[in-house]
Design a protein around this motif. Structure first.
Motif, mmCIF file in Angstrom:
data_model
loop_
_atom_site.group_PDB
_atom_site.id
_atom_site.type_symbol
_atom_site.label_atom_id
_atom_site.label_comp_id
_atom_site.label_asym_id
_atom_site.label_seq_id
_atom_site.Cartn_x
_atom_site.Cartn_y
_atom_site.Cartn_z
ATOM 1 N N ARG A 208 -50.992 -20.883 24.020
ATOM 2 C CA ARG A 208 -51.947 -21.983 24.189
ATOM 3 C C ARG A 208 -52.523 -22.417 22.841
ATOM 4 O O ARG A 208 -52.570 -23.607 22.528
ATOM 5 C CB ARG A 208 -53.078 -21.578 25.139
ATOM 6 C CG ARG A 208 -54.242 -22.587 25.171
ATOM 7 C CD ARG A 208 -55.257 -22.253 26.231
ATOM 8 N NE ARG A 208 -54.750 -22.576 27.548
ATOM 9 C CZ ARG A 208 -54.792 -23.794 28.092
ATOM 10 N NH1 ARG A 208 -55.318 -24.801 27.415
ATOM 11 N NH2 ARG A 208 -54.334 -24.008 29.289
ATOM 12 N N ARG A 209 -52.951 -21.459 22.052
ATOM 13 C CA ARG A 209 -53.537 -21.791 20.758
ATOM 14 C C ARG A 209 -52.495 -22.458 19.854
ATOM 15 O O ARG A 209 -52.783 -23.442 19.172
ATOM 16 C CB ARG A 209 -54.097 -20.529 20.086
ATOM 17 C CG ARG A 209 -54.619 -20.744 18.681
ATOM 18 C CD ARG A 209 -55.693 -21.821 18.630
ATOM 19 N NE ARG A 209 -56.110 -22.099 17.266
ATOM 20 C CZ ARG A 209 -56.458 -23.300 16.819
ATOM 21 N NH1 ARG A 209 -56.416 -24.355 17.635
ATOM 22 N NH2 ARG A 209 -56.832 -23.467 15.568
ATOM 23 N N GLY A 210 -51.274 -21.949 19.868
ATOM 24 C CA GLY A 210 -50.226 -22.558 19.072
ATOM 25 C C GLY A 210 -49.904 -23.969 19.531
ATOM 26 O O GLY A 210 -49.697 -24.879 18.719
ATOM 27 N N LEU A 211 -49.873 -24.161 20.847
ATOM 28 C CA LEU A 211 -49.595 -25.492 21.384
ATOM 29 C C LEU A 211 -50.696 -26.472 20.997
ATOM 30 O O LEU A 211 -50.420 -27.640 20.662
ATOM 31 C CB LEU A 211 -49.460 -25.403 22.902
ATOM 32 C CG LEU A 211 -48.956 -26.632 23.646
ATOM 33 C CD1 LEU A 211 -47.604 -27.086 23.109
ATOM 34 C CD2 LEU A 211 -48.868 -26.345 25.141
ATOM 35 N N GLU A 212 -51.948 -26.025 21.015
ATOM 36 C CA GLU A 212 -53.052 -26.884 20.582
ATOM 37 C C GLU A 212 -52.876 -27.292 19.121
ATOM 38 O O GLU A 212 -53.120 -28.455 18.752
ATOM 39 C CB GLU A 212 -54.384 -26.151 20.775
ATOM 40 C CG GLU A 212 -54.771 -25.965 22.231
ATOM 41 C CD GLU A 212 -55.950 -25.025 22.409
ATOM 42 O OE1 GLU A 212 -56.506 -24.986 23.525
ATOM 43 O OE2 GLU A 212 -56.305 -24.306 21.445
ATOM 44 N N ARG A 213 -52.429 -26.363 18.288
ATOM 45 C CA ARG A 213 -52.209 -26.668 16.873
ATOM 46 C C ARG A 213 -51.081 -27.676 16.694
ATOM 47 O O ARG A 213 -51.173 -28.605 15.873
ATOM 48 C CB ARG A 213 -51.885 -25.392 16.103
ATOM 49 C CG ARG A 213 -53.037 -24.417 15.961
ATOM 50 C CD ARG A 213 -52.593 -23.130 15.270
ATOM 51 N NE ARG A 213 -52.014 -23.401 13.960
ATOM 52 C CZ ARG A 213 -51.314 -22.516 13.258
ATOM 53 N NH1 ARG A 213 -51.097 -21.305 13.755
ATOM 54 N NH2 ARG A 213 -50.831 -22.834 12.068
ATOM 55 N N VAL A 214 -50.015 -27.512 17.465
ATOM 56 C CA VAL A 214 -48.887 -28.434 17.371
ATOM 57 C C VAL A 214 -49.297 -29.833 17.804
ATOM 58 O O VAL A 214 -48.969 -30.833 17.137
ATOM 59 C CB VAL A 214 -47.709 -27.918 18.231
ATOM 60 C CG1 VAL A 214 -46.633 -28.995 18.370
ATOM 61 C CG2 VAL A 214 -47.118 -26.662 17.622
ATOM 62 N N ILE A 215 -50.017 -29.939 18.908
ATOM 63 C CA ILE A 215 -50.445 -31.251 19.395
ATOM 64 C C ILE A 215 -51.369 -31.925 18.394
ATOM 65 O O ILE A 215 -51.240 -33.124 18.114
ATOM 66 C CB ILE A 215 -51.137 -31.104 20.765
ATOM 67 C CG1 ILE A 215 -50.102 -30.677 21.825
ATOM 68 C CG2 ILE A 215 -51.809 -32.402 21.178
ATOM 69 C CD1 ILE A 215 -50.707 -30.330 23.169
ATOM 70 N N ALA A 216 -52.296 -31.165 17.818
ATOM 71 C CA ALA A 216 -53.221 -31.742 16.837
ATOM 72 C C ALA A 216 -52.462 -32.277 15.621
ATOM 73 O O ALA A 216 -52.754 -33.378 15.126
ATOM 74 C CB ALA A 216 -54.247 -30.696 16.410
ATOM 75 N N ALA A 217 -51.481 -31.515 15.138
ATOM 76 C CA ALA A 217 -50.720 -31.958 13.969
ATOM 77 C C ALA A 217 -49.845 -33.162 14.297
ATOM 78 O O ALA A 217 -49.789 -34.135 13.544
ATOM 79 C CB ALA A 217 -49.867 -30.804 13.448
ATOM 80 N N ALA A 218 -49.153 -33.104 15.427
ATOM 81 C CA ALA A 218 -48.261 -34.199 15.798
ATOM 82 C C ALA A 218 -49.032 -35.477 16.091
ATOM 83 O O ALA A 218 -48.530 -36.579 15.854
ATOM 84 C CB ALA A 218 -47.421 -33.793 17.005
ATOM 85 N N ARG A 219 -50.245 -35.330 16.593
ATOM 86 C CA ARG A 219 -51.066 -36.522 16.878
ATOM 87 C C ARG A 219 -51.416 -37.256 15.592
ATOM 88 O O ARG A 219 -51.460 -38.488 15.556
ATOM 89 C CB ARG A 219 -52.330 -36.098 17.617
ATOM 90 C CG ARG A 219 -53.164 -37.263 18.119
ATOM 91 C CD ARG A 219 -54.351 -36.776 18.924
ATOM 92 N NE ARG A 219 -55.091 -37.878 19.502
ATOM 93 C CZ ARG A 219 -56.185 -37.750 20.230
ATOM 94 N NH1 ARG A 219 -56.664 -36.511 20.468
ATOM 95 N NH2 ARG A 219 -56.812 -38.793 20.720
ATOM 96 N N VAL A 220 -51.628 -36.519 14.529
ATOM 97 C CA VAL A 220 -51.948 -37.130 13.238
ATOM 98 C C VAL A 220 -50.720 -37.753 12.608
ATOM 99 O O VAL A 220 -50.769 -38.872 12.070
ATOM 100 C CB VAL A 220 -52.560 -36.076 12.288
ATOM 101 C CG1 VAL A 220 -52.711 -36.647 10.871
ATOM 102 C CG2 VAL A 220 -53.905 -35.598 12.815
#
Length: 439
Positions: A208-220
């Motif tokens: 979950r934490r890793g997925l949150e990091r991926v989404i945050a980076a990809a959103r930018v």
């Protein structure tokens, strides 16, 4: 009139339009025509499969190749043979663990030379580390890397260092400029501890934490990103919601996560080495729900074959996945979408993943009704289990291959399995078959 090199007929040919009786004509390693089952197609060789299905060969995403004690050419030969037996006609090799790791163009060329003797087509993922430069990525792509892979923890250990958020965003930006895809092992290192917890105890919150990091980076950045292996079904809603915030995010999982609940694993099962781990029966059911959703974010399913960690899954993955899918009322078209068309579309492999004119003649004769017993001494997590479906024959770029038998006949009662082979190898024979509650 065209004289085809070969024609393959089946009453169950799986194409993009569905499953139907058809004839497939092949010239020069490519599919020239898909016609009616009874069409007059002159050919040097004609094969009529009858009711045995004809599938496009599977494209296995992120296949681990290098095994301890084997040199690189030998490792590729072994993987090619396992792939052939499992109905996989194209492996997309993981950049790590490997010697040398696929993190520069010179290493990629070394792997390309080693893979020349493989029985199937081999493509490559380039590895992204904290030291990878934009030039490294461009050189890897120019040398033939079809996509790239990184980890937020030890997913590529010891060859791919865990990326920080800043380095992840930087890699995504560089790959967006190259119009490539980034595959991410998304378990977060901070949630695993130092040293990381044992493989079977890695918590879902790390995903979950890793997925949150991926989404945050990809959103930018706006990069195309594929997370895998995805196992924690509690994160399915987070994965599905990524599109609503403008993130191009999809996911990959493996048959052992869909087929083998943690409660059913024998103490010595190789599946205990999976990272992320095989999870509970409840998680397994929820993972199936995520895969079968009307518009699923999980778009690819691959073997997770990783000999460096003792995971030999390539030979049985297609059969195991079909066994579980069939029990849920799914058809051969679903199997092809997960294992062939989905991976080919993700990587932009225009010639792979479909039975259609202009595509490579990578074909698999698959008997979906056959039952096989995985030998008890097999090194896979499926040892001793009764599975449904058998690879009968394979064509790679139009050249026929005949896999060896996929195991002995099953016990008379289809729902039973034999005692695990590891127990028999130690001389512990109880003679008590147990009912298979997994798969």
């Amino acid at each position: 009139m065209t004289v085809f090199d070969s024609v393959v007929r089946s009453r169950r040919v799986v194409t993009a339009r569905g499953v139907a009786a058809a004839s497939v004509g092949v010239v020069g390693g490519r599919i020239e025509v898909v016609d009616a089952y009874s069409a007059d197609l002159p050919a040097r060789e004609v094969t009529d499969l009858g009711d045995v299905a004809l599938l496009p060969g599977a494209v296995d995403l992120g296949t681990g190749v290098h095994a301890a004690g084997r040199d690189l050419p030998e490792s590729y030969r072994a993987v090619g043979e396992s792939a052939l037996r499992g109905g996989v006609t194209c492996v997309v090799a993981s950049p790590a663990p490997a010697r040398p790791a696929l993190v520069c163009a010179d290493a990629l060329r070394a792997h390309q030379r080693a893979a020349a003797g493989a029985a199937v087509s081999v493509l490559f993922l380039g590895g992204v580390t904290r030291d990878t430069s934009p030039l490294d990525l461009a050189d890897l792509q120019a040398a033939g890397a079809v996509a790239f892979s990184c980890s937020l923890s030890d997913g590529g250990a010891p060859d791919l260092s865990a990326l920080s958020d800043a380095r992840l965003r930087k890699a995504m930006a560089e790959l967006a400029a190259l119009d490539s895809v980034l595959l991410v092992h998304a378990e977060d290192a901070a949630e695993l501890g130092t040293p990381p917890v044992a493989a079977e105890h890695r918590p879902p919150r790390a995903e979950r934490r890793g997925l949150e990091r991926v989404i945050a980076a990809a959103r930018v950045v706006g990069a195309r990103t594929h997370v895998g292996p995805f196992t924690a079904a509690e994160c399915a809603a987070l994965l599905a919601a990524a599109g609503s915030v403008g993130v191009s995010l999809s996911a990959h999982t493996c048959p052992h996560y869909l087929c083998l609940p943690a409660e059913a694993l024998e103490p010595g099962s190789p599946a205990h080495a999976c990272r992320p781990p095989v999870r509970s029966e409840a998680n397994r059911k929820a993972l199936w729900s995520a895969l079968l959703a009307p518009d699923p974010a999980i778009t690819t399913v691959g073997s997770g074959h990783l000999p460096a960690h003792g995971l030999y899954t390539l030979e049985w993955s297609l059969t195991a996945l079909w066994t579980a899918a069939h029990r849920r009322g799914r058809g051969l078209a679903d199997l092809v979408r997960w294992t062939s068309r989905g991976p080919a579309d993700l990587l932009g492999l225009g010639g792979k993943g479909r039975i259609a004119p202009g595509h490579d003649a990578d074909l698999v004769a698959f008997d979906p009704d056959a039952r096989v017993t995985v030998p008890g001494t097999d090194p896979s997590p499926y040892a001793g289990r009764v599975l449904r479906g058998r690879v009968e024959r394979v064509w790679v770029l139009g050249h026929t291959r005949a896999p060896r038998s996929a195991g002995p006949p099953p016990p008379e009662e289809a729902g039973e399995t034999r005692e695990p082979g590891r127990a028999r190898a130690r001389g512990e024979t109880s003679g008590r078959p147990h009912r298979d509650t997994s798969v």
